[in-house]
Design a protein around this motif. Structure first.
Motif, PDB file in Angstrom:
ATOM      1  N   PRO A  12       0.846  -1.190   0.000  1.00  0.00           N
ATOM      2  CA  PRO A  12       0.000   0.000   0.000  1.00  0.00           C
ATOM      3  C   PRO A  12       0.888   1.250   0.000  1.00  0.00           C
ATOM      4  N   ASN A  13       0.447   2.284  -0.687  1.00  0.00           N
ATOM      5  CA  ASN A  13       1.163   3.579  -0.771  1.00  0.00           C
ATOM      6  C   ASN A  13       2.462   3.542  -1.550  1.00  0.00           C
ATOM      7  N   SER A  14       2.655   2.508  -2.364  1.00  0.00           N
ATOM      8  CA  SER A  14       3.866   2.468  -3.185  1.00  0.00           C
ATOM      9  C   SER A  14       3.667   3.267  -4.484  1.00  0.00           C
ATOM     10  N   GLY A  15       2.412   3.681  -4.748  1.00  0.00           N
ATOM     11  CA  GLY A  15       2.109   4.404  -5.995  1.00  0.00           C
ATOM     12  C   GLY A  15       1.470   3.492  -7.034  1.00  0.00           C
ATOM     13  N   LYS A  16       0.962   2.351  -6.575  1.00  0.00           N
ATOM     14  CA  LYS A  16       0.402   1.334  -7.474  1.00  0.00           C
ATOM     15  C   LYS A  16      -0.812   1.885  -8.252  1.00  0.00           C
ATOM     16  N   SER A  18      -1.609   4.997  -8.791  1.00  0.00           N
ATOM     17  CA  SER A  18      -1.175   6.076  -9.699  1.00  0.00           C
ATOM     18  C   SER A  18      -0.587   5.479 -10.972  1.00  0.00           C
ATOM     19  N   MET A 116       8.925   6.628  -6.710  1.00  0.00           N
ATOM     20  CA  MET A 116       9.231   7.717  -5.749  1.00  0.00           C
ATOM     21  C   MET A 116      10.694   8.121  -5.834  1.00  0.00           C
ATOM     22  N   SER A 144       9.231   8.003 -11.347  1.00  0.00           N
ATOM     23  CA  SER A 144       8.449   8.844 -10.442  1.00  0.00           C
ATOM     24  C   SER A 144       7.113   9.023 -11.135  1.00  0.00           C
ATOM     25  N   VAL A 145       6.108   8.311 -10.661  1.00  0.00           N
ATOM     26  CA  VAL A 145       4.821   8.308 -11.381  1.00  0.00           C
ATOM     27  C   VAL A 145       4.218   9.709 -11.396  1.00  0.00           C
ATOM     28  N   THR A 146       4.281  10.408 -10.250  1.00  0.00           N
ATOM     29  CA  THR A 146       3.642  11.731 -10.222  1.00  0.00           C
ATOM     30  C   THR A 146       4.345  12.703 -11.166  1.00  0.00           C
TER      31      THR A 146
HETATM   32  C1  BGO Z   1      -1.470  11.119  -2.329  1.00  0.00           C
HETATM   33  N1  BGO Z   1       6.483  10.501  -6.126  1.00  0.00           N
HETATM   34  C2  BGO Z   1       5.814  11.102  -5.106  1.00  0.00           C
HETATM   35  N2  BGO Z   1       6.416  12.086  -4.457  1.00  0.00           N
HETATM   36  N3  BGO Z   1       4.579  10.702  -4.728  1.00  0.00           N
HETATM   37  C3  BGO Z   1       4.014   9.691  -5.404  1.00  0.00           C
HETATM   38  C4  BGO Z   1       4.646   9.028  -6.475  1.00  0.00           C
HETATM   39  C5  BGO Z   1       5.949   9.468  -6.866  1.00  0.00           C
HETATM   40  O1  BGO Z   1       6.613   8.953  -7.772  1.00  0.00           O
HETATM   41  N4  BGO Z   1       3.816   8.061  -6.923  1.00  0.00           N
HETATM   42  C6  BGO Z   1       2.705   8.108  -6.176  1.00  0.00           C
HETATM   43  N5  BGO Z   1       2.816   9.099  -5.253  1.00  0.00           N
HETATM   44  P1  BGO Z   1      -1.129   5.566  -4.605  1.00  0.00           P
HETATM   45  P2  BGO Z   1      -1.126   2.813  -3.687  1.00  0.00           P
HETATM   46  C7  BGO Z   1      -1.308  12.364  -1.561  1.00  0.00           C
HETATM   47  O2  BGO Z   1      -2.520  10.647  -2.623  1.00  0.00           O
HETATM   48  O3  BGO Z   1      -1.011   5.496  -6.073  1.00  0.00           O
HETATM   49  C8  BGO Z   1       1.848   9.495  -4.220  1.00  0.00           C
HETATM   50  O4  BGO Z   1      -1.677   2.772  -2.293  1.00  0.00           O
HETATM   51  C9  BGO Z   1      -2.411  13.016  -1.066  1.00  0.00           C
HETATM   52  N6  BGO Z   1      -3.661  12.475  -1.293  1.00  0.00           N
HETATM   53  O5  BGO Z   1       0.122  10.757  -5.333  1.00  0.00           O
HETATM   54  O6  BGO Z   1      -2.485   5.853  -4.026  1.00  0.00           O
HETATM   55  C10 BGO Z   1       0.417   9.544  -4.716  1.00  0.00           C
HETATM   56  O7  BGO Z   1      -2.159   2.564  -4.735  1.00  0.00           O
HETATM   57  C11 BGO Z   1      -2.208  14.176  -0.336  1.00  0.00           C
HETATM   58  O8  BGO Z   1      -0.315  10.525  -2.693  1.00  0.00           O
HETATM   59  O9  BGO Z   1      -0.515   4.285  -3.910  1.00  0.00           O
HETATM   60  C12 BGO Z   1      -0.327   9.328  -3.427  1.00  0.00           C
HETATM   61  O10 BGO Z   1       0.065   1.937  -3.831  1.00  0.00           O
HETATM   62  C13 BGO Z   1      -0.942  14.652  -0.102  1.00  0.00           C
HETATM   63  O11 BGO Z   1       1.865   8.502  -3.211  1.00  0.00           O
HETATM   64  C14 BGO Z   1       0.567   8.377  -2.634  1.00  0.00           C
HETATM   65  C15 BGO Z   1       0.133  13.977  -0.603  1.00  0.00           C
HETATM   66  O12 BGO Z   1      -0.058   6.618  -4.106  1.00  0.00           O
HETATM   67  C16 BGO Z   1       0.126   6.917  -2.732  1.00  0.00           C
HETATM   68  C17 BGO Z   1      -0.041  12.816  -1.308  1.00  0.00           C
HETATM   69  C18 BGO Z   1      -4.826  13.138  -0.793  1.00  0.00           C
END
Ligand code: BGO
Length: 271
Positions: A12-16, A18, A116, A144-146
């Motif tokens: 969880p929270n690995s960016g999956k 996204s 990340m 870095s997905v974002t």
């Molecule tokens: C929030 N870099 C950074 N810095 N952040 C990333 C990256 C990256 O490469 N990839 C994903 N994130 P999920 P799971 C958030 O939602 O895809 C961030 O659980 C927020 N939300 O944007 O959900 C992504 O499916 C408010 O962050 O992961 C997300 O694996 C403030 O990592 C979080 C800051 O990504 C989890 C972040 C309301």
């Protein structure tokens, strides 16, 4: 043309989510896994609709303790995906590689996505992805997905996987444990596929109840396996589950020390 399946797996929270959204866009379908209220999401790759990305639930381990873990491991063992795309939060490398060690044991071609990387760089961590790929024996891509960086590299690796993806070598552990695992492997029922023998041997060693109950073994074989486990527990001086956990972390710390430099490491050596 038949669709090829790639399983997207990560903590969880690995960016999956996204990454899944970036790679599949609006080509998604959502439902539930049979018999449980765990969301099932799959999507066709925007760049190649013949490849389906199966988004597995976020998990920390492949143990049988949560419905998410059971869904993920049943899919990986029974649905025969062509490959695994394992996404990890590279800024928490050690913790995230714990699941990676387990995925490497399933006998499925695999790609590791180091997500990340923007956070990794901000923390001053230097990560050598080539050394990591060499140590783990699988392709590794930084992303870095974002920031939308590294996504096309992941797609290139997915394409390569269909051409020459190979079953990864599994991590090797303490000799005393390895002896026990190979003895258990010899006793596995004939229906276990060769490439899944490592995973089943480890699960039986851990006394994983689901695996023990789903596999038909005579009482004699069950006793032989139990004798191997208890003797190894006595020799190593720990219970079987803890032995496996410790060995996974020993393996991870060796891998990380080879490919990762923290700011404190290089600042000290330069002063
Ligand atoms: C929030 N870099 C950074 N810095 N952040 C990333 C990256 C990256 O490469 N990839 C994903 N994130 P999920 P799971 C958030 O939602 O895809 C961030 O659980 C927020 N939300 O944007 O959900 C992504 O499916 C408010 O962050 O992961 C997300 O694996 C403030 O990592 C979080 C800051 O990504 C989890 C972040 C309301």
């Amino acid at each position: 043309m038949t669709k090829k399946q790639i399983a997207l797996v990560g903590n969880p929270n690995s960016g999956k989510t996204s990454l899944f959204n970036e790679l599949t866009g609006s080509n998604q379908s959502v439902g539930n896994w049979p018999g449980v209220t765990v969301e099932k999401k799959e999507g066709k790759l925007k760049k190649n609709p013949n490849i389906v990305l199966q988004d597995l639930p976020g998990i920390y381990s492949l143990s049988p303790y949560t419905p998410e873990e059971v869904v993920a491991r049943d899919y990986l063992l029974q649905d025969n995906p062509s490959g695994i795309l394992n996404i990890i939060d590279a800024s928490n490398l050690e913790r995230n590689l714990y699941l990676t060690t387990q995925l490497l044991e399933l006998g499925i071609p695999m790609i590791l996505s180091l997500n990340m990387m923007d956070v990794v760089e901000k923390k001053g961590i230097r990560l050598n992805e080539e050394k990591l790929a060499y140590s783990l024996g699988i392709p590794v891509v930084k992303m870095s997905v974002t920031k939308k960086e590294g996504l096309s590299d992941a797609l290139v690796e997915i394409d390569k996987l269909f051409v020459h993806g190979r079953i990864p070598d599994f991590p090797l552990y303490d000799n005393r444990l390895e002896v026990a695992l190979s003895e258990i492997s010899e006793l596995l029922p004939d229906n276990i596929l060769t490439h899944q023998k490592r995973w089943y041997s480890i699960k039986l060693f851990e006394r994983d109840e689901t695996v023990c109950s789903r596999n038909v073994m005579s009482d004699e074989v069950k006793k032989e396996i139990e004798d191997i486990i208890s003797m190894t527990e006595e020799i190593i001086g720990d219970d079987s589950e803890s032995i496996i956990i410790n060995e996974r972390y020993n393996y991870i710390s060796q891998v990380v020390s080879l490919c990762c430099l923290k700011e404190t490491d290089y600042k000290l050596s330069m002063s």
